[in-house]
Write a protein that holds these residues in place. Structure first.
Motif, PDB file in Angstrom:
ATOM      1  N   MET A   1       0.990  -1.098   0.030  1.00 32.42           N
ATOM      2  CA  MET A   1       0.095  -0.100   0.023  1.00 32.42           C
ATOM      3  C   MET A   1       0.735   1.061  -0.067  1.00 32.42           C
ATOM      4  N   THR A   2       0.520   2.219  -0.862  1.00 32.36           N
ATOM      5  CA  THR A   2       1.160   3.641  -0.906  1.00 32.36           C
ATOM      6  C   THR A   2       1.167   4.172   0.739  1.00 32.36           C
ATOM      7  N   LYS A   3       2.458   4.582   1.166  1.00 28.85           N
ATOM      8  CA  LYS A   3       2.317   5.437   2.406  1.00 28.85           C
ATOM      9  C   LYS A   3       2.534   6.851   2.087  1.00 28.85           C
ATOM     10  N   ILE A   4       1.717   7.574   2.671  1.00 29.27           N
ATOM     11  CA  ILE A   4       1.844   9.024   2.702  1.00 29.27           C
ATOM     12  C   ILE A   4       2.007   9.803   4.194  1.00 29.27           C
ATOM     13  N   LEU A   5       2.814  10.571   4.169  1.00 36.71           N
ATOM     14  CA  LEU A   5       3.352  11.119   5.604  1.00 36.71           C
ATOM     15  C   LEU A   5       2.978  12.434   5.476  1.00 36.71           C
ATOM     16  N   VAL A   6       2.200  13.064   6.393  1.00 32.10           N
ATOM     17  CA  VAL A   6       1.875  14.547   6.521  1.00 32.10           C
ATOM     18  C   VAL A   6       2.556  15.158   7.758  1.00 32.10           C
ATOM     19  N   VAL A   7       3.511  16.068   7.555  1.00 34.39           N
ATOM     20  CA  VAL A   7       4.422  16.575   8.677  1.00 34.39           C
ATOM     21  C   VAL A   7       4.001  17.931   8.903  1.00 34.39           C
ATOM     22  N   TYR A   8       3.661  18.275   9.847  1.00 30.61           N
ATOM     23  CA  TYR A   8       3.348  19.846  10.030  1.00 30.61           C
ATOM     24  C   TYR A   8       3.622  20.683  11.206  1.00 30.61           C
ATOM     25  N   TYR A   9       3.756  21.923  11.268  1.00 24.37           N
ATOM     26  CA  TYR A   9       3.872  22.716  12.473  1.00 24.37           C
ATOM     27  C   TYR A   9       2.634  23.742  12.587  1.00 24.37           C
ATOM     28  N   SER A  10       2.175  23.840  13.722  1.00 23.85           N
ATOM     29  CA  SER A  10       0.923  24.595  13.776  1.00 23.85           C
ATOM     30  C   SER A  10       1.007  25.344  15.099  1.00 23.85           C
ATOM     31  N   MET A  11       1.117  26.770  15.234  1.00 30.28           N
ATOM     32  CA  MET A  11       1.362  27.394  16.350  1.00 30.28           C
ATOM     33  C   MET A  11      -0.546  27.674  17.037  1.00 30.28           C
ATOM     34  N   TYR A  12      -1.090  28.219  16.104  1.00 31.28           N
ATOM     35  CA  TYR A  12      -2.493  28.473  16.608  1.00 31.28           C
ATOM     36  C   TYR A  12      -3.442  27.625  15.924  1.00 31.28           C
ATOM     37  N   ASP A  73       6.148   6.995   0.619  1.00 35.83           N
ATOM     38  CA  ASP A  73       6.278   7.230  -0.708  1.00 35.83           C
ATOM     39  C   ASP A  73       6.334   8.526  -0.791  1.00 35.83           C
ATOM     40  N   ALA A  74       5.721   9.434  -0.146  1.00 37.54           N
ATOM     41  CA  ALA A  74       5.320  10.795  -0.316  1.00 37.54           C
ATOM     42  C   ALA A  74       5.138  11.527   1.125  1.00 37.54           C
ATOM     43  N   VAL A  75       5.956  12.691   1.154  1.00 35.73           N
ATOM     44  CA  VAL A  75       5.741  13.326   2.312  1.00 35.73           C
ATOM     45  C   VAL A  75       5.022  14.760   2.126  1.00 35.73           C
ATOM     46  N   ILE A  76       3.988  15.305   2.607  1.00 34.55           N
ATOM     47  CA  ILE A  76       3.604  16.587   2.527  1.00 34.55           C
ATOM     48  C   ILE A  76       3.828  17.185   3.890  1.00 34.55           C
ATOM     49  N   PHE A  77       4.462  18.406   3.522  1.00 38.15           N
ATOM     50  CA  PHE A  77       4.741  19.378   4.760  1.00 38.15           C
ATOM     51  C   PHE A  77       3.860  20.549   4.792  1.00 38.15           C
ATOM     52  N   GLY A  78       3.435  20.860   6.094  1.00 36.88           N
ATOM     53  CA  GLY A  78       2.556  22.128   6.078  1.00 36.88           C
ATOM     54  C   GLY A  78       3.284  22.825   7.385  1.00 36.88           C
ATOM     55  N   PHE A  79       3.274  24.462   7.096  1.00 34.08           N
ATOM     56  CA  PHE A  79       3.817  25.286   8.081  1.00 34.08           C
ATOM     57  C   PHE A  79       3.280  26.572   7.795  1.00 34.08           C
ATOM     58  N   PRO A  80       3.435  27.427   8.914  1.00 27.56           N
ATOM     59  CA  PRO A  80       3.086  28.768   8.726  1.00 27.56           C
ATOM     60  C   PRO A  80       4.419  29.688   8.188  1.00 27.56           C
ATOM     61  N   ILE A 194      -1.955  14.308  -4.612  1.00 23.54           N
ATOM     62  CA  ILE A 194      -0.505  14.164  -4.203  1.00 23.54           C
ATOM     63  C   ILE A 194      -0.485  12.457  -4.212  1.00 23.54           C
ATOM     64  N   ALA A 195      -1.513  12.006  -3.442  1.00 27.16           N
ATOM     65  CA  ALA A 195      -1.797  10.636  -3.372  1.00 27.16           C
ATOM     66  C   ALA A 195      -1.819   9.601  -4.541  1.00 27.16           C
ATOM     67  N   LYS A 196      -2.793  10.298  -5.606  1.00 29.92           N
ATOM     68  CA  LYS A 196      -2.737   9.563  -6.704  1.00 29.92           C
ATOM     69  C   LYS A 196      -1.562   9.311  -7.506  1.00 29.92           C
ATOM     70  N   ILE A 197      -0.688  10.631  -7.306  1.00 24.62           N
ATOM     71  CA  ILE A 197       0.590  10.641  -8.436  1.00 24.62           C
ATOM     72  C   ILE A 197       1.387   9.563  -7.519  1.00 24.62           C
ATOM     73  N   ALA A 198       1.546   9.613  -6.198  1.00 23.06           N
ATOM     74  CA  ALA A 198       2.326   8.663  -5.430  1.00 23.06           C
ATOM     75  C   ALA A 198       2.052   7.142  -5.655  1.00 23.06           C
ATOM     76  N   LYS A 199       0.811   6.965  -5.973  1.00 29.37           N
ATOM     77  CA  LYS A 199       0.358   5.500  -6.180  1.00 29.37           C
ATOM     78  C   LYS A 199       0.916   5.040  -7.502  1.00 29.37           C
ATOM     79  N   LYS A 200       0.818   6.012  -8.479  1.00 25.93           N
ATOM     80  CA  LYS A 200       1.508   5.796 -10.147  1.00 25.93           C
ATOM     81  C   LYS A 200       2.916   5.538  -9.753  1.00 25.93           C
ATOM     82  N   TYR A 201       3.541   6.483  -9.106  1.00 27.86           N
ATOM     83  CA  TYR A 201       4.929   6.335  -8.811  1.00 27.86           C
ATOM     84  C   TYR A 201       5.543   5.018  -8.261  1.00 27.86           C
ATOM     85  N   SER A 202       5.024   4.730  -7.195  1.00 25.17           N
ATOM     86  CA  SER A 202       5.136   3.668  -6.624  1.00 25.17           C
ATOM     87  C   SER A 202       4.711   2.250  -7.144  1.00 25.17           C
ATOM     88  N   GLY A 203       4.060   2.380  -7.948  1.00 30.57           N
ATOM     89  CA  GLY A 203       3.546   1.181  -8.835  1.00 30.57           C
ATOM     90  C   GLY A 203       2.302   0.378  -8.214  1.00 30.57           C
TER      91      GLY A 203
END
Length: 205
Positions: A1-12, A73-80, A194-203
């Motif tokens: 299964m394709t693995k997606i990691l969401v990594v973020y920082y949020s103060m408020y 397979d993909a990492v999505i970063f979120g930050f202010p 991004i998940a759709k692209i990651a699935k294609k990319y990872s086969g």
């Protein structure tokens, strides 16, 4: 299964709300998704002075958990933004990845970016653009969302965060504005896109 990691920082809490939608979008494509926040670099006293609310319950991506980045397979970063660039907390996380950079363990992995700024001229694009340098040095492949969310992206009826680089939201100069339904929808779309692209990319599709 394709693995997606969401990594973020949020103060408020603005980026946290966006991150939750990115997760939902990625899950809707049948991917395994994990959500982590990066370690805080400010003391409790400073956070109290800044009137920051308590941190979410999401696990913290401590150094010993960096293997999560390797496994994804993909990492999505979120930050202010902080003056048009990523916040120091997220930069500190990237600064701690020297061992993965030297061993090349993140080379070829897909990456996305979503952001928040205080105002419309506060760096929606520059924050994402300057963050790409981190991805380039790690050998990650940046995946912009372009204008794939639809024609409403061209609308001017109300403020809307985000750019061709990825989703975004405006917090307002005092932090009182919360992500709009459109901005949250765009974040969910980014997770799915991004998940759709990651699935294609990872086969796995």
């Amino acid at each position: 299964m394709t693995k997606i990691l969401v990594v973020y920082y949020s103060m408020y809490g603005h980026i946290k709300k966006m991150a939750d939608q990115v997760v939902e979008g990625a899950k809707s494509e049948g991917c395994e998704v994990e959500l982590y926040q990066v370690p805080e670099t400010l003391s409790d006293d400073i956070l109290k002075l800044l009137k920051a609310p308590p941190k979410p319950d999401d696990p913290v991506l401590q150094f010993e958990l960096h293997n999560k980045l390797v496994e994804a397979d993909a990492v999505i970063f979120g930050f202010p933004t902080r003056f048009g660039m990523m916040c120091a907390q997220m930069k500190a996380m990237f600064d701690s990845l020297g061992h993965l950079w030297q061993s090349g363990q993140l080379v070829g992995k897909l990456a996305g970016i979503f952001v928040s700024t205080g105002t419309q001229g506060g760096g929606q694009e520059t924050t994402a653009l300057t963050a790409i340098t981190q991805l380039a040095h790690l050998g990650m492949i940046f995946v912009p969302t372009g204008y794939s969310y639809g024609s409403d992206m061209f609308g001017l009826k109300e403020p809307q965060g985000g750019s061709a680089y990825g989703a975004g939201t405006f917090a307002g100069a005092d932090g009182s504005r919360q992500p709009s339904e459109f901005e949250l929808g765009r974040a969910k779309h980014q997770g799915s896109y991004i998940a759709k692209i990651a699935k294609k990319y990872s086969g796995n599709q």
